[in-house]
Motif scaffolding. Sequence first.
Motif, short mmCIF file in Angstrom:
data_model
loop_
_atom_site.label_atom_id
_atom_site.label_comp_id
_atom_site.label_asym_id
_atom_site.label_seq_id
_atom_site.Cartn_x
_atom_site.Cartn_y
_atom_site.Cartn_z
N UNK A 130 2.15 18.41 3.66
CA UNK A 130 1.67 17.94 4.95
C UNK A 130 2.14 16.51 5.17
N UNK A 131 1.96 16.04 6.38
CA UNK A 131 2.37 14.68 6.71
C UNK A 131 1.41 14.10 7.73
N UNK A 132 1.48 12.78 7.89
CA UNK A 132 0.62 12.09 8.85
C UNK A 132 1.36 10.88 9.39
N UNK A 133 1.33 10.73 10.70
CA UNK A 133 1.97 9.60 11.37
C UNK A 133 0.91 8.67 11.92
N UNK A 134 0.91 7.39 11.55
CA UNK A 134 -0.09 6.48 12.11
C UNK A 134 0.06 6.36 13.62
N UNK A 135 -1.04 6.12 14.35
CA UNK A 135 -0.97 6.04 15.81
C UNK A 135 -0.19 4.84 16.31
N UNK A 136 0.00 3.83 15.46
CA UNK A 136 0.82 2.68 15.84
C UNK A 136 1.61 2.23 14.61
N UNK A 150 -6.76 8.75 1.49
CA UNK A 150 -5.62 7.88 1.28
C UNK A 150 -5.81 6.63 2.12
N UNK A 151 -5.59 5.47 1.53
CA UNK A 151 -5.68 4.19 2.24
C UNK A 151 -4.29 3.63 2.36
N UNK A 152 -3.88 3.36 3.61
CA UNK A 152 -2.54 2.83 3.86
C UNK A 152 -2.56 1.81 4.96
N UNK A 156 -0.44 -3.92 11.35
CA UNK A 156 -1.62 -4.47 12.02
C UNK A 156 -2.94 -3.88 11.57
N UNK A 157 -2.94 -2.69 10.97
CA UNK A 157 -4.20 -2.01 10.63
C UNK A 157 -4.13 -1.31 9.29
N UNK A 158 -5.32 -1.13 8.69
CA UNK A 158 -5.47 -0.27 7.53
C UNK A 158 -6.16 1.01 7.97
N UNK A 159 -5.66 2.14 7.49
CA UNK A 159 -6.21 3.45 7.86
C UNK A 159 -6.71 4.18 6.62
N UNK A 160 -7.79 4.92 6.81
CA UNK A 160 -8.30 5.84 5.80
C UNK A 160 -8.05 7.26 6.30
N UNK A 170 -11.13 6.44 9.83
CA UNK A 170 -11.46 5.10 10.30
C UNK A 170 -10.27 4.18 10.09
N UNK A 171 -10.31 3.05 10.77
CA UNK A 171 -9.28 2.03 10.61
C UNK A 171 -9.94 0.66 10.66
#
Length: 208
Positions: A130-136, A150-152, A156-160, A170-171
């Motif tokens: 699977x994959x995930x693209x951050x919204x920004x 996963x924390x990445x 500008x932001x950290x995402x969980x 959350x971010x």
Amino acid sequence: GTELWYAGLPQYDRWTPAVDDSLAYAYVGDYSPGLYAIDRFTGVQAYYIPDNHFEWDGWSMNLAPVVGRHDDVIAIHDGRLISFDITRRSIRWQLQRNFQGQPSVAQDRIYAIDGGRLVVLDEVSNTELWSWQPPEGNLTGPMIVTDTHLLGSTATNVYAVDIVTRQAVWSFPAAGLLALANNTLYIASSNGTLTAVNMPTYVPSPMV
């Protein structure tokens, strides 16, 4: 503080070894590029796995290999994701795409950044699961993988990202290098600011 041993390797900087119970693994380049396995107690080279596809891109490696759970060591260099088989002492597989940063390995999965998005691959077969693209923006490494998330970080932001639902839950508006300890996420930003975020209590749904 006494030095126990010293081992000479090809002359590179900005790299860190990975260590297991008996060996230290260093992935360095030119002249004799590949994975060097050094006895962690004596400093004697145990073996060397050549990387015949290594492409020189400067004298800084900017990486650390990662020890997996299937007699493997994982590394990213010059867009390649590489799995070294430490039993057969050869490259098990490699993927040439746009990989960058530092991979993470957990529960038979490799978490890596490919072209700014998160990709999750089977550790043995390299099948993309699977994959995930951050919204920004794009993800930058390294990332942290827990039992549930996963924390990445982007610029500008950290995402969980929930690793079951595969969605961001959350971010937080800070970015940088990440560390996790005592239920606190530490974010070291490039401007010198250290941000500490209290991690929320999370009870995952039971697996079916």
